[in-house]
Enzyme design. Sequence first.
Site, PDB file in Angstrom:
ATOM      1  N   LYS A   9      36.453  43.687  -7.461  1.00  0.00           N
ATOM      2  CA  LYS A   9      37.105  44.889  -7.206  1.00  0.00           C
ATOM      3  C   LYS A   9      38.682  45.156  -7.067  1.00  0.00           C
ATOM      4  O   LYS A   9      39.195  43.885  -6.613  1.00  0.00           O
ATOM      5  CB  LYS A   9      36.487  45.661  -5.983  1.00  0.00           C
ATOM      6  CG  LYS A   9      34.649  46.102  -6.313  1.00  0.00           C
ATOM      7  CD  LYS A   9      34.154  46.710  -5.054  1.00  0.00           C
ATOM      8  CE  LYS A   9      32.594  46.790  -5.197  1.00  0.00           C
ATOM      9  NZ  LYS A   9      31.899  47.407  -4.019  1.00  0.00           N
ATOM     10  N   TYR A  49      28.127  53.816 -10.521  1.00  0.00           N
ATOM     11  CA  TYR A  49      27.768  54.028  -9.543  1.00  0.00           C
ATOM     12  C   TYR A  49      26.953  55.648  -9.415  1.00  0.00           C
ATOM     13  O   TYR A  49      26.693  56.062  -8.222  1.00  0.00           O
ATOM     14  CB  TYR A  49      28.978  54.300  -8.520  1.00  0.00           C
ATOM     15  CG  TYR A  49      29.719  53.037  -8.147  1.00  0.00           C
ATOM     16  CD1 TYR A  49      28.830  51.940  -7.561  1.00  0.00           C
ATOM     17  CD2 TYR A  49      30.735  52.591  -8.151  1.00  0.00           C
ATOM     18  CE1 TYR A  49      29.021  50.770  -7.121  1.00  0.00           C
ATOM     19  CE2 TYR A  49      31.333  51.389  -7.898  1.00  0.00           C
ATOM     20  CZ  TYR A  49      30.461  50.515  -7.276  1.00  0.00           C
ATOM     21  OH  TYR A  49      31.051  49.304  -6.773  1.00  0.00           O
ATOM     22  N   ASN A 112      35.107  46.355   0.078  1.00  0.00           N
ATOM     23  CA  ASN A 112      34.094  45.155   0.161  1.00  0.00           C
ATOM     24  C   ASN A 112      34.251  44.201  -0.791  1.00  0.00           C
ATOM     25  O   ASN A 112      33.493  43.375  -0.947  1.00  0.00           O
ATOM     26  CB  ASN A 112      32.801  45.364   0.675  1.00  0.00           C
ATOM     27  CG  ASN A 112      31.967  46.256  -0.412  1.00  0.00           C
ATOM     28  OD1 ASN A 112      32.664  46.644  -1.365  1.00  0.00           O
ATOM     29  ND2 ASN A 112      30.703  46.727  -0.222  1.00  0.00           N
ATOM     30  N   HIS A 115      31.175  43.255  -6.233  1.00  0.00           N
ATOM     31  CA  HIS A 115      30.296  44.094  -6.683  1.00  0.00           C
ATOM     32  C   HIS A 115      28.945  42.866  -7.187  1.00  0.00           C
ATOM     33  O   HIS A 115      29.592  41.826  -7.921  1.00  0.00           O
ATOM     34  CB  HIS A 115      30.087  45.048  -7.797  1.00  0.00           C
ATOM     35  CG  HIS A 115      28.862  45.577  -8.210  1.00  0.00           C
ATOM     36  ND1 HIS A 115      28.158  46.495  -7.579  1.00  0.00           N
ATOM     37  CD2 HIS A 115      28.334  45.226  -9.346  1.00  0.00           C
ATOM     38  CE1 HIS A 115      27.350  46.734  -8.389  1.00  0.00           C
ATOM     39  NE2 HIS A 115      27.162  46.007  -9.413  1.00  0.00           N
ATOM     40  N   GLU A 126      23.927  47.505 -16.008  1.00  0.00           N
ATOM     41  CA  GLU A 126      25.459  47.249 -15.708  1.00  0.00           C
ATOM     42  C   GLU A 126      25.937  46.610 -16.607  1.00  0.00           C
ATOM     43  O   GLU A 126      27.109  46.689 -17.030  1.00  0.00           O
ATOM     44  CB  GLU A 126      25.546  46.966 -14.300  1.00  0.00           C
ATOM     45  CG  GLU A 126      24.949  48.005 -13.324  1.00  0.00           C
ATOM     46  CD  GLU A 126      24.813  47.249 -11.875  1.00  0.00           C
ATOM     47  OE1 GLU A 126      25.028  46.035 -11.512  1.00  0.00           O
ATOM     48  OE2 GLU A 126      24.742  48.064 -11.057  1.00  0.00           O
TER      49      GLU A 126
HETATM   50  P1  DAT Z   1      26.239  47.191  -2.697  1.00  0.00           P
HETATM   51  O1  DAT Z   1      27.968  47.179  -3.017  1.00  0.00           O
HETATM   52  O2  DAT Z   1      26.092  46.117  -1.586  1.00  0.00           O
HETATM   53  O3  DAT Z   1      25.423  47.027  -3.815  1.00  0.00           O
HETATM   54  P2  DAT Z   1      25.728  49.835  -2.655  1.00  0.00           P
HETATM   55  O4  DAT Z   1      24.974  49.908  -3.951  1.00  0.00           O
HETATM   56  O5  DAT Z   1      24.808  50.596  -1.487  1.00  0.00           O
HETATM   57  O6  DAT Z   1      26.196  48.564  -2.160  1.00  0.00           O
HETATM   58  O7  DAT Z   1      27.078  50.902  -2.656  1.00  0.00           O
HETATM   59  C1  DAT Z   1      27.920  50.712  -3.405  1.00  0.00           C
HETATM   60  C2  DAT Z   1      29.377  50.717  -2.710  1.00  0.00           C
HETATM   61  O8  DAT Z   1      29.642  51.992  -2.241  1.00  0.00           O
HETATM   62  C3  DAT Z   1      29.376  49.608  -1.677  1.00  0.00           C
HETATM   63  O9  DAT Z   1      29.800  48.345  -2.041  1.00  0.00           O
HETATM   64  C4  DAT Z   1      30.385  50.219  -0.927  1.00  0.00           C
HETATM   65  C5  DAT Z   1      30.169  51.720  -1.027  1.00  0.00           C
HETATM   66  N1  DAT Z   1      29.480  52.117   0.292  1.00  0.00           N
HETATM   67  C6  DAT Z   1      28.174  52.166   0.336  1.00  0.00           C
HETATM   68  N2  DAT Z   1      27.828  52.903   1.556  1.00  0.00           N
HETATM   69  C7  DAT Z   1      28.987  53.331   2.023  1.00  0.00           C
HETATM   70  C8  DAT Z   1      29.140  54.047   3.175  1.00  0.00           C
HETATM   71  N3  DAT Z   1      28.128  54.390   3.964  1.00  0.00           N
HETATM   72  N4  DAT Z   1      30.447  54.420   3.201  1.00  0.00           N
HETATM   73  C9  DAT Z   1      31.587  54.196   2.459  1.00  0.00           C
HETATM   74  N5  DAT Z   1      31.222  53.418   1.406  1.00  0.00           N
HETATM   75  C10 DAT Z   1      29.939  52.999   1.160  1.00  0.00           C
HETATM   76 MG    MG Z   2      24.714  48.390  -5.287  1.00  0.00          MG
END
Ligand code: DAT
Ligand code: MG
Length: 150
Positions: A9, A49, A112, A115, A126
């Site tokens: 990212k 997303y 973070n 992805h 994706e």
């Molecule tokens: P991942 O990236 O581990 O698959 P996810 O699909 O649940 O996680 O969420 C996608 C992204 O969205 C994640 O990398 C960071 C952001 N995100 C998720 N939950 C969040 C939150 N509670 N607050 C802020 N950003 C968040």
């Molecule tokens: Mg995810």
Amino acid sequence: MERTLILAKPDAVQRGLVGELIGRLERRGLRIAGLKFMRVSRATAEEHYKEHSAKPFFAGLVEYITACPIVALAMEGPNAVDIARATIGATNPANATPGSIRGDLAVSIGRNLIHGSDSLASAKRELDLFFGIDELFDYQRSAEPWIFES
Ligand code: DAT
Ligand code: MG
């Protein structure tokens, strides 16, 4: 054999950690089947997303992923989806196990670093979003002595 979508990212690009992230996945045993340095369009970000479109963090997430270039990878190997997710660590770096990418290199859920697709179905969807079929290398069709048995 599976393929999964990995995105280094914008924060990974800005922090100079792209090589570190790819290196960790390669050392784990996954191999690169596709790679590009690219800017994610708003439309692609929203589609990628879309499962989070109703969440309060969605707008910020789209702003973040479109803010500067990313590196998109197709990585492949046996159980590539789960192997990559385990190597990446928990979504919130505060909960990510030390030794994982997020557990070692990140502190914030909104930054973070990386992805990885969360299922084989997500990976297919994706990968289609980020790569054309002609942009993915077919190791099976190559004569080289690649490391995985067919
Ligand atoms: P991942 O990236 O581990 O698959 P996810 O699909 O649940 O996680 O969420 C996608 C992204 O969205 C994640 O990398 C960071 C952001 N995100 C998720 N939950 C969040 C939150 N509670 N607050 C802020 N950003 C968040
Ligand atoms: Mg995810």
